[in-house]
Design an enzyme around this catalytic site. Structure first.
Site, PDB file in Angstrom:
ATOM      1  N   TYR A   1     -38.530  21.587  37.273  1.00 19.40           N
ATOM      2  CA  TYR A   1     -38.707  20.138  37.271  1.00 19.40           C
ATOM      3  C   TYR A   1     -37.456  19.504  37.864  1.00 19.40           C
ATOM      4  CZ  TYR A   1     -39.503  15.389  35.527  1.00 19.40           C
ATOM      5  OH  TYR A   1     -39.683  14.029  35.425  1.00 19.40           O
TER       6      TYR A   1
ATOM      7  N   ASP B   1     -29.854  22.275  41.289  1.00 19.46           N
ATOM      8  CA  ASP B   1     -30.131  21.194  40.338  1.00 19.46           C
ATOM      9  C   ASP B   1     -29.550  21.568  38.983  1.00 19.46           C
ATOM     10  OD1 ASP B   1     -31.067  19.212  38.718  1.00 19.46           O
ATOM     11  OD2 ASP B   1     -33.179  19.417  39.281  1.00 19.46           O
TER      12      ASP B   1
ATOM     13  N   LYS C   1     -27.985  13.765  32.674  1.00 22.75           N
ATOM     14  CA  LYS C   1     -27.901  14.065  31.241  1.00 22.75           C
ATOM     15  C   LYS C   1     -26.469  14.042  30.702  1.00 22.75           C
ATOM     16  CE  LYS C   1     -32.340  16.411  31.446  1.00 22.75           C
ATOM     17  NZ  LYS C   1     -33.338  15.912  30.544  1.00 22.75           N
TER      18      LYS C   1
HETATM   19  N1  PLP Z   1     -33.708  17.856  37.157  1.00 23.18           N
HETATM   20  C1  PLP Z   1     -33.815  18.575  36.031  1.00 23.18           C
HETATM   21  C2  PLP Z   1     -33.442  20.027  36.048  1.00 23.18           C
HETATM   22  C3  PLP Z   1     -34.253  17.976  34.846  1.00 23.18           C
HETATM   23  O1  PLP Z   1     -34.348  18.710  33.723  1.00 23.18           O
HETATM   24  C4  PLP Z   1     -34.574  16.605  34.865  1.00 23.18           C
HETATM   25  C5  PLP Z   1     -35.053  15.933  33.636  1.00 23.18           C
HETATM   26  O2  PLP Z   1     -35.384  16.536  32.651  1.00 23.18           O
HETATM   27  C6  PLP Z   1     -34.453  15.892  36.069  1.00 23.18           C
HETATM   28  C7  PLP Z   1     -34.006  16.547  37.192  1.00 23.18           C
HETATM   29  C8  PLP Z   1     -34.792  14.434  36.135  1.00 23.18           C
HETATM   30  O3  PLP Z   1     -33.847  13.698  35.424  1.00 23.18           O
HETATM   31  P1  PLP Z   1     -34.214  12.239  34.860  1.00 23.18           P
HETATM   32  O4  PLP Z   1     -35.174  12.440  33.729  1.00 23.18           O
HETATM   33  O5  PLP Z   1     -32.884  11.674  34.442  1.00 23.18           O
HETATM   34  O6  PLP Z   1     -34.805  11.468  35.985  1.00 23.18           O
END
Ligand code: PLP
Length: 443
Positions: free
Chosen positions: A149, A244, A277
């Site tokens: 994700y 990511d 986060k």
């Molecule tokens: N990338 C990863 C690995 C994530 O776990 C998340 C959210 O859980 C995101 C991107 C997206 O972040 P946000 O919820 O702050 O938009």
């Protein structure tokens, strides 16, 4: 307290907020029952509208590394608020934070992470990283992995685990086929699939994006050398590698999952890294980092446009700075130790109850899958008796422990999970494991 129940709060919310929630997983869709309406949180616990406390293993989905409402983080935010909420101009704190991040992610003698652009959400961070990669390479196609994700931008929702997996949706309505078609979704940990994709689309792939370690379809650990393989393969074909670390960054170690791989002897460096986060300590903050030559493609220096009214918001920056400054080696040791205690006890409880299970670990992150055998990719993650989770989840909740309301999410410990909090979790696990054992599949 006020006599209001969680059901009252949810019903009132549903009348004016879609599904009663501002992010789908909060609706308890895959576990059923009434979602909690939370009014406060401190240390390892959250408190609902009825005044009931729960030991929390959600940690705001990651940010609360130090525990909720750490006094020094709250004080930093209050101090920042006393000077104004948002200026629409640069602040010294943004530079402090960029310096801190660059410092944490720099390997002596290499040009790895040189600059950081702050945004407000992880979704914006990955979306911007992809725009930079496309701008840098002049190519359109992106490789992502099933079960990873990267937020909810159009191009990244396909087979993305997390809330999309929880709802059992393949992707999302409203994403134009032409945009979805620019994303190749491959099975995780499958080198042949990556090589075949580059063969099938010569000169068209701008980037591979991967979670540093998957944690949105349960935990999906990269096989030995898999991230290095992704960097090398991308570079061999003139593409970039976007790591990511929105979820893993500053959570599993001071320099994230990448730092753990470096400590284990790896030397690869991603072209772009995304954070979210923990970097905001519970406030809306995220970032894109990378080599100067790539980050300087962003406006105002370069042709890749990106902007934000609240980007680098001073309160969010204050929370992030305070959190990262407090996140020393002792904090990571405490989180690691707490995670081991809970995951060990989880394994024992499920084994004692005779429930088939696999616990996957990525540093202090872990998740349970109700199946035998390793979980290497999204297909494995979905091939489990997920119908056992609602009974398990509600038994824990009834005992005062709030788990992620989906089997496809990792469990988050914090440095504030003290012996009392851990005892509450440990004493709740055996009955929850028996509830999982007694669960029956849907008709
Ligand atoms: N990338 C990863 C690995 C994530 O776990 C998340 C959210 O859980 C995101 C991107 C997206 O972040 P946000 O919820 O702050 O938009």
């Amino acid at each position: 307290m006020s006599g209001i129940t969680n059901a009252d709060a949810a019903a009132r919310a549903r009348a004016v907020i879609p599904g009663g929630v501002n992010s789908p997983v909060r609706a308890f869709g895959s576990v059923g029952g009434t979602p909690l309406s939370i009014v406060s949180a401190r240390g390892p616990r959250v408190t609902d509208v009825t005044g009931r406390e729960y030991v929390d293993l959600v940690a705001s989905w990651g940010p609360a590394l130090l525990g909720h409402a750490h006094p020094e983080v709250v004080a930093a935010v209050q101090e920042a608020a006393s000077r104004g909420l948002s200026f629409g101009a640069s602040t010294p704190g943004e530079t402090d934070l960029a310096e801190l991040v660059v410092d944490r992610l720099t390997v002596a003698g290499t040009a790895g992470i040189e600059k950081l652009r702050l945004v407000s959400t992880g979704t914006e961070a990955t979306m911007t990283a992809i725009r930079v990669a496309r701008g840098a390479t002049g190519r359109d196609v992106v490789i992502k992995f099933a079960g990873h994700y990267h937020g909810h931008s159009d191009g990244l929702l396909a087979e993305s685990g997390s809330g999309v997996a929880t709802l059992g949706l393949p992707g999302s309505a409203g994403v134009p086929a032409d945009i979805a078609g620019l994303t190749l979704v491959l099975p995780y940990n499958d080198r042949e699939a990556v090589l075949a994709a580059f063969d099938a689309h010569p000169g068209r792939i701008a980037a591979i994006i991967a979670e540093a370690a998957g944690a949105n379809a349960g935990v999906l650990v990269p096989g030995p050398g898999f991230n290095r393989f992704l960097v090398e393969t991308a570079h061999a074909h003139g593409a970039l590698f976007i790591l990511d670390e929105v979820l893993t960054g500053f959570r599993v170690a001071p320099a994230g999952w990448w730092g753990l791989e470096q400590a284990a002897g790896e030397t690869w460096i991603a072209d772009l890294v995304t954070f979210g986060k923990v970097i905001g300590g519970g406030m809306p903050l995220a970032g894109i980092a990378g080599r100067a030559e790539l980050l300087d493609l962003l406006a105002p220096l370069g042709p890749v446009y990106q902007a934000g009214t609240l980007s680098g918001n001073p309160l969010a920056v204050a929370a992030g700075l305070a959190t990262l400054r407090l996140a020393d080696a002792a904090v990571y040791e405490r989180v690691d130790a707490a995670a081991s205690v809970v995951s060990d006890a989880l394994g024992v409880a499920l084994a004692d109850a005779g429930v088939a299970h696999t616990i996957s670990h990525a540093g202090s992150l872990f998740s349970v899958a109700f199946r035998d055998g390793a979980v290497r990719d999204y297909a494995d993650a979905r091939d489990q008796e997920s119908w056992r989770y609602p009974a398990f989840f509600h038994a824990m909740l009834d005992a005062g422990v709030s788990l992620p309301p989906s089997v496809f999410e990792a469990w988050f410990l914090t440095a504030a999970h003290d012996d009392a909090a851990l005892d509450s979790i440990l004493s709740a696990l055996p009955a929850a494991a028996r509830a999982a054992a007694d669960a029956t599949p849907p008709a």
